[in-house]
Write an enzyme that holds these catalytic residues in place. Structure first.
Site, PDB file in Angstrom:
ATOM      1  N   HIS A  12       0.813  -1.224   0.000  1.00  0.00           N
ATOM      2  CA  HIS A  12       0.000   0.000   0.000  1.00  0.00           C
ATOM      3  C   HIS A  12       0.842   1.268   0.000  1.00  0.00           C
ATOM      4  CE1 HIS A  12      -3.221  -2.788   0.751  1.00  0.00           C
ATOM      5  NE2 HIS A  12      -2.646  -3.185   1.864  1.00  0.00           N
ATOM      6  N   VAL A  40      -2.029  -1.095   6.543  1.00  0.00           N
ATOM      7  CA  VAL A  40      -0.853  -1.959   6.420  1.00  0.00           C
ATOM      8  C   VAL A  40      -0.827  -2.847   7.661  1.00  0.00           C
ATOM      9  CG1 VAL A  40       1.664  -2.035   6.321  1.00  0.00           C
ATOM     10  CG2 VAL A  40       0.415  -0.261   5.081  1.00  0.00           C
TER      11      VAL A  40
END
Length: 151
Positions: A12, A40
């Site tokens: 990400h 995350v």
């Protein structure tokens, strides 16, 4: 917020960049103390950094130490079906104060209007051990200059 703005994991990476460009100047201007994000599946805490000088023309795209900026904490490590995010940028960037790919939980203990104590605990330890910790000072009510290991 959901997607972290500063994240040294390869998962990400830069997904929150549009939002960061729009709102980070406000966070710095109003001396926001701490910003929490998830998304995350790991833990990371930044130094006080900003990247408000960046624009597509000047190429200044690395975050710099900024005592007016918040500390960014990615705490998406509470558990999930996908497992931990373990693929990290190496070497660890200077702006990353602490990171670890393990499940855990945090306590943000607001002591009074000027001070708060933050601690992150690994869940796998089996007992209450702080793996990361930091004192926060509200810079509106109690302005101070904090030292940083990041230079």
């Amino acid at each position: 917020m959901h997607s972290p703005w500063y994240n040294s994991y390869n998962y990400h990476y830069m997904e929150g960049e549009t939002m960061r460009v729009m709102y980070e100047p406000w966070f710095v201007n109003y001396k926001v103390d701490v910003v929490f994000a998830g998304h995350v599946h790991a833990y990371e805490r930044s130094e006080r950094i900003s990247n408000i000088a960046y624009n597509i023309v000047n190429g200044q795209c690395s975050p710099v130490p900024d005592q007016s900026a918040p500390v960014y904490i990615t705490i998406g490590d509470g558990g999930n079906q996908e497992g931990l995010a373990t693929n990290m940028t190496e070497p660890q960037p200077n702006y990353s104060a602490f990171r670890e790919a393990s499940f855990g939980h945090a306590i943000f203990d607001i002591k009074n209007r000027t001070h708060a104590y933050y601690s992150w605990h690994r869940n796998e330890d089996g007992y209450a051990v702080e793996a990361d910790k930091m004192w926060f000072t509200n810079r509106f009510w109690h302005p101070t200059e904090e030292s940083s290991a990041y230079v």
